[in-house]
Design an enzyme around this catalytic site. Sequence first.
Site, PDB file in Angstrom:
ATOM      1  N   ARG A  48      23.159   7.452   1.728  1.00  0.00           N
ATOM      2  CA  ARG A  48      22.232   6.663   2.177  1.00  0.00           C
ATOM      3  C   ARG A  48      21.580   7.322   3.546  1.00  0.00           C
ATOM      4  NH1 ARG A  48      23.648   3.107   5.562  1.00  0.00           N
ATOM      5  NH2 ARG A  48      25.163   2.347   4.233  1.00  0.00           N
ATOM      6  N   TYR A 100      -4.140  -2.346  -0.184  1.00  0.00           N
ATOM      7  CA  TYR A 100      -3.093  -2.486  -1.277  1.00  0.00           C
ATOM      8  C   TYR A 100      -2.618  -3.699  -1.391  1.00  0.00           C
ATOM      9  CZ  TYR A 100       0.868  -1.996  -4.442  1.00  0.00           C
ATOM     10  OH  TYR A 100       1.853  -2.026  -5.718  1.00  0.00           O
ATOM     11  N   ASP A 172      -2.351   4.975   5.293  1.00  0.00           N
ATOM     12  CA  ASP A 172      -1.847   5.350   3.855  1.00  0.00           C
ATOM     13  C   ASP A 172      -2.496   6.245   3.096  1.00  0.00           C
ATOM     14  OD1 ASP A 172      -1.307   4.716   1.141  1.00  0.00           O
ATOM     15  OD2 ASP A 172      -0.744   2.469   1.066  1.00  0.00           O
ATOM     16  N   LYS A 197       2.330   7.729  -7.486  1.00  0.00           N
ATOM     17  CA  LYS A 197       0.945   7.820  -7.720  1.00  0.00           C
ATOM     18  C   LYS A 197       1.020   9.306  -7.839  1.00  0.00           C
ATOM     19  CE  LYS A 197       1.203   3.650  -7.119  1.00  0.00           C
ATOM     20  NZ  LYS A 197       0.616   2.706  -6.119  1.00  0.00           N
TER      21      LYS A 197
HETATM   22  C1  LIG Z   1       1.224   1.655  -5.140  1.00  0.00           C
HETATM   23  C2  LIG Z   1       0.633   1.575  -3.728  1.00  0.00           C
HETATM   24  C3  LIG Z   1       1.506   1.227  -2.831  1.00  0.00           C
HETATM   25  C4  LIG Z   1       2.983   0.877  -3.015  1.00  0.00           C
HETATM   26  O1  LIG Z   1       3.858   1.676  -3.715  1.00  0.00           O
HETATM   27  P1  LIG Z   1       5.019   1.458  -4.529  1.00  0.00           P
HETATM   28  O2  LIG Z   1       5.646   2.799  -4.886  1.00  0.00           O
HETATM   29  O3  LIG Z   1       4.546   0.815  -5.797  1.00  0.00           O
HETATM   30  O4  LIG Z   1       5.991   0.665  -3.880  1.00  0.00           O
HETATM   31  C5  LIG Z   1       1.101   1.255  -1.521  1.00  0.00           C
HETATM   32  N1  LIG Z   1       0.095   1.647  -1.338  1.00  0.00           N
HETATM   33  C6  LIG Z   1      -0.852   2.130  -2.045  1.00  0.00           C
HETATM   34  C7  LIG Z   1      -2.182   2.466  -1.681  1.00  0.00           C
HETATM   35  C8  LIG Z   1      -0.600   2.292  -3.681  1.00  0.00           C
HETATM   36  O5  LIG Z   1      -1.468   2.424  -4.436  1.00  0.00           O
END
Ligand SMILES: *Cc1c(COP(=O)(O)O)cnc(C)c1O
Length: 383
Positions: A48, A100, A172, A197
Amino acid sequence: MSLSRNSLLIHGGIDGDEKTGAVNVPVYQTSTYKQDGLGKDRGWEYSRTGNPTRAALEKLIADLEEGQYGLAFASGLAAIDTVLSLFKSGDKLIVSDNIYGGTFRILDNVFKNFNITYKIVNTSDLKAVEEAIDDDVKAVYIETPANPLLTITDIEAVSKIAKKHNKLVIVDNTFLTPYLQRPLSLGADIVVHSGTKYLGGHSDTISGFAVVKDKALADRLYYLQNAIGGVLAPWDSFLIIRGIKTLGVRMDRHVANADKIARWLVESGFVSKVYYPGLESDPGYEIQKKQADGAGAMISFVLNDKYDYKVFFEKLRLVTLAESLGGVESLVCHPATMTHAAIPADVRKSVGIVDELIRLSVGIEDADDIIDDLRQAIEASAK
Ligand SMILES: *Cc1c(COP(=O)(O)O)cnc(C)c1O
């Protein structure tokens, strides 16, 4: 030797395995590590806290984001959760007005319960950002391009305003990845990612990241990462390292396809609105061009009233109706009931996420096949 972007994707971070010469970082599938005596560990104690496969990926994402310190998490939201845990009761965040849905949910239904609150602001409007800053505000949290309306925020300008008032800027960077945009070099303090993604890129692994330049901020985040425990597993770290190796070639194709499809949509006569920051007509075009090396591959659009969007989703054959984005395959989603369902209808409406909005994650298939599928599905959805 300083490497350029495409080489860094393959050789950044910790490249290969020094011990064996393996060209890939091994999967250290272990929870714990032998200590040679009391207080005599070999740099690793418990997975961890730290794991060599994860550490290789953490170094890689730090290099790519032009940061100093990277942290890998079990999901994008685990990364965001840890970053938001920097704040304490009474603190307030300014957040972009389309973000998001899951980020909105954790702010609205989790952190708000601990009296860490938020103000929704159109962060493309610099005056609105400056006006929203007060003593309680501790950070500005932005997505650019924002999800799902692809609104562009000027990262450098917001960072200047925030710095003047001694506030943090969190970006982000999921939609563009460091291949196209590097917020830390534009003045942001923390970059977060859903690695699920484009970084992973194959719709097979959930993961998340935080990256910073500042040592004190990094120390605090490493402490929280270990204290909260939402870390990325060794095998998943390996998969994301593998995904990142092809990020450049994938993104080039994603962006070229998206550009072609966005222009086709505009010309098609099928739509009343297309949101894509790579279009010269897009309000964010100039800033987008200035701060990033490409407009990404997310397009949102609204069909004109001759077509039924619900039927459109059912008629698609190649493009898949699914949550998520950034994989090699084209995906389409309905923000109002899927990715952004956690946002109350009135908030959604006030920022322009109408029920008719369709979000397309353009994959790396042949653009003409994607266009053919969109065309036949739209035509089949005529009212
Ligand atoms: C999918 C997404 C998240 C969250 O990520 P996860 O891996 O699904 O927890 C946060 N910000 C954006 C812009 C996203 O597309």
